[in-house]
Design an enzyme around this catalytic site. Structure first.
Site, PDB file in Angstrom:
ATOM      1  N   ARG A  82      56.450  10.775  55.389  1.00 37.39           N
ATOM      2  CA  ARG A  82      57.886  11.069  55.465  1.00 37.39           C
ATOM      3  C   ARG A  82      58.360  11.514  54.082  1.00 37.39           C
ATOM      4  NH1 ARG A  82      62.788   7.307  55.054  1.00 37.39           N
ATOM      5  NH2 ARG A  82      64.414   8.791  55.565  1.00 37.39           N
ATOM      6  N   HIS A 126      68.368  13.409  52.013  1.00 39.63           N
ATOM      7  CA  HIS A 126      68.154  12.105  51.382  1.00 39.63           C
ATOM      8  C   HIS A 126      68.967  12.113  50.080  1.00 39.63           C
ATOM      9  CE1 HIS A 126      65.283   8.470  51.330  1.00 39.63           C
ATOM     10  NE2 HIS A 126      66.077   8.297  50.283  1.00 39.63           N
ATOM     11  N   GLU A 171      70.206   7.162  55.760  1.00 39.15           N
ATOM     12  CA  GLU A 171      71.124   6.092  55.373  1.00 39.15           C
ATOM     13  C   GLU A 171      72.551   6.595  55.106  1.00 39.15           C
ATOM     14  OE1 GLU A 171      69.311   3.935  52.141  1.00 39.15           O
ATOM     15  OE2 GLU A 171      67.611   3.317  53.356  1.00 39.15           O
ATOM     16  N   ASN A 297      65.517   1.727  58.466  1.00 37.13           N
ATOM     17  CA  ASN A 297      65.039   1.243  57.174  1.00 37.13           C
ATOM     18  C   ASN A 297      65.439  -0.212  57.053  1.00 37.13           C
ATOM     19  OD1 ASN A 297      64.310   3.873  56.751  1.00 37.13           O
ATOM     20  ND2 ASN A 297      65.843   4.294  55.169  1.00 37.13           N
ATOM     21  N   TYR A 299      64.995  -3.813  54.821  1.00 46.52           N
ATOM     22  CA  TYR A 299      64.523  -4.469  53.597  1.00 46.52           C
ATOM     23  C   TYR A 299      64.790  -5.962  53.600  1.00 46.52           C
ATOM     24  CZ  TYR A 299      63.546   0.076  51.659  1.00 46.52           C
ATOM     25  OH  TYR A 299      62.992   1.320  51.452  1.00 46.52           O
ATOM     26  N   GLU A 351      61.363   3.020  56.650  1.00 39.28           N
ATOM     27  CA  GLU A 351      61.193   2.466  55.296  1.00 39.28           C
ATOM     28  C   GLU A 351      61.096   0.957  55.403  1.00 39.28           C
ATOM     29  OE1 GLU A 351      64.082   3.485  52.273  1.00 39.28           O
ATOM     30  OE2 GLU A 351      64.137   5.573  52.937  1.00 39.28           O
TER      31      GLU A 351
HETATM   32  O1  IFM Z   1      64.681   3.909  47.211  1.00 36.23           O
HETATM   33  C1  IFM Z   1      65.512   3.684  48.302  1.00 36.23           C
HETATM   34  C2  IFM Z   1      65.464   4.840  49.271  1.00 36.23           C
HETATM   35  O2  IFM Z   1      65.774   6.043  48.662  1.00 36.23           O
HETATM   36  C3  IFM Z   1      66.418   4.620  50.405  1.00 36.23           C
HETATM   37  N1  IFM Z   1      66.224   3.325  51.000  1.00 36.23           N
HETATM   38  C4  IFM Z   1      66.140   2.182  50.136  1.00 36.23           C
HETATM   39  C5  IFM Z   1      65.136   2.425  49.031  1.00 36.23           C
HETATM   40  C6  IFM Z   1      65.057   1.197  48.108  1.00 36.23           C
HETATM   41  O3  IFM Z   1      66.290   0.946  47.526  1.00 36.23           O
END
Ligand code: IFM
Length: 451
Positions: A82, A126, A171, A297, A299, A351
């Protein structure tokens, strides 16, 4: 208990396994071969904007190291990569003439992936909007929506026959909120009404692009990528529960409700009052255009508290180098929740990963925490799959250490280490683990792994 040794058994043979990057974070060559200025090129020059006062001028020098980086990607055994297109690299001002040298770079990238058996997953936006468009209002201006659709059509025309997927935006919450309300990201504006209008224009441009690309005969799968958390109350108190409901509505449902149900959450519209977006007739129908996939995404989770903010680190919970809590169960919770709330298309985790303090010693990086993070989150993805979520893929963030936005180069998310003095690349232990895991997946498909 999760059987990590046989983790590969939780996933079907056609599962998409990849690594992810973005243009501004790795490409460099910021002012070469006709590339125009992006809002991040400009923002990096603002005093105090970037922690280490760095910029993306060189970044990982990916533009000049394309062939060896493609070999690196292929060496991991992934079947997908990606990446994003830098809009000002292919169209310096965001409209008008196209830059053949910029397009040629992405031609070589896509062809190089296919030659190596890796499927290209392209993201159009992005975050590196052409500065020339920002100068005339950026995402707050409705004209940018139409420029974006033209850009999407141009990229599809040039590359679409060789792409597995085209993602419109990465995002949108980050672009709207951090870029236009808190001002910590480019273009650094601080106005809630603007941010809300930006979010609407991003969603509208997404929907209109899907319609235009399909009308043009696009064969690549089409979708959007959202950054989502599992939001939960800090306690069962009614104040915390109410706060969690609103936080979830503002950050997640503000995007998923219009995309899947054609409406913004009423409770958020009511709270916004006169800051609510200007919505023209027909907009919501365009936004709801069916997608071929949803990119997620993930985290960390988000814990809502009506009182003092929840502080995972102070509570002794595991956190990464960004201070984000490490909470794999949140990925399962989030995916299952989405599955219960909406008729989802296939979902890709586009992500997932973590920043940790890495040390390169004798040519090795023993990043046990990152390996553990990725392994436990893949297991959490497998648990969601087992509960019926239409999960189709997982991509680690990131292929290599890179420019982490307002943190500059101070945070390392890569599974490959980048030495910023020499620009040399070194596989970290996490990359070696991922490579072995993917080899297990392939061996299982070929019936080479016994019970
Ligand atoms: O680095 C970023 C990415 O560009 C977008 N999602 C979160 C990642 C970590 O902060």
């Amino acid at each position: 208990m999760t059987d990590y040794k046989n983790l590969h058994r939780h996933f079907p043979a056609d599962f998409v396994w990849g690594v992810a990057t973005s243009s501004f974070q790795i490409e460099g060559a910021a002012f070469e071969d006709g590339k125009g200025e992006s809002i991040w090129d400009r923002f990096c020059r603002a005093p105090g904007a970037i922690a280490d006062m760095s910029n993306g001028d060189v970044a990982c020098d990916h533009v000049h190291r394309l062939e060896s980086d493609l070999d690196l990607i292929a060496s991991l055994g992934v079947n997908a990569y990606r990446f994003s297109v830098s809009w000002p690299r292919v169209q310096a001002r965001g409209f008008g003439s196209w830059n053949e040298k910029g397009l040629g770079f992405y031609d070589r990238l896509v062809d190089g992936l296919l030659t190596r058996g890796v499927q290209p997953y392209l993201t159009l936006n992005h975050w590196d909007l052409p500065q020339a468009l920002q100068d005339v209002g950026g995402w707050a201006a409705r004209d940018t929506v139409h420029h974006f659709v033209d850009y999407a059509r141009g990229i599809q025309k040039r590359l679409g026959d060789r792409l597995a997927a085209i993602t419109t935006h990465n995002e949108p919450w980050v672009i709207a909120e951090l870029g236009h309300e808190t001002g910590t990201f480019a273009p650094g504006l601080k106005n809630r009404k603007t941010a809300i209008q930006v979010a609407h224009h991003l969603l509208l441009s997404h929907g209109l692009s899907l319609e235009a690309l399909r009308a043009d005969g696009c064969q690549a799968k089409l979708g959007i990528v959202l950054n989502l958390s599992s939001t939960m109350p800090a306690t069962e108190s009614s104040a915390d529960v109410a706060k969690a409901h609103m936080d979830d509505a503002k950050t997640r449902r503000w995007y998923t409700d219009p995309l899947f149900s054609g409406n913004y959450p009423q409770e958020v519209l009511s709270e916004l009052g006169s800051d609510a977006p200007i919505i023209e007739a027909g907009d919501m129908g365009h936004i709801q255009t069916p997608m071929d996939y949803l990119g997620v995404n993930y985290y960390t989770r988000y814990v809502s508290s009506a009182g003092e903010p929840f502080d995972a680190k102070a509570l002794g919970l595991p956190v990464n180098d960004m201070g984000w809590e490490i909470y794999p169960q949140g990925l399962t919770d989030l995916l299952v929740r989405l599955h219960h709330e909406y008729e989802l298309p296939p979902v890709l985790i586009t992500e997932n990963g973590g920043a940790f303090k890495d040390l390169l010693v004798d040519g090795k990086v023993h990043d046990a925490e990152r390996t553990d993070y990725i392994r436990t989150h893949i297991a959490a993805a497998g648990a969601a799959l087992a509960q019926g979520v239409p999960l189709a893929g997982y991509m680690a963030w990131s292929l290599m250490d890179n420019f982490e936005w307002s943190s500059g180069y101070t945070k390392r998310f890569g599974i490959v280490h980048v030495d910023y003095a020499t620009l040399g690349r070194t596989l970290k232990d996490s990359a070696i683990w991922y490579r072995c895991f993917l080899a297990d997946c392939r061996a299982a498909q070929l019936g080479m792994v016994g019970d």
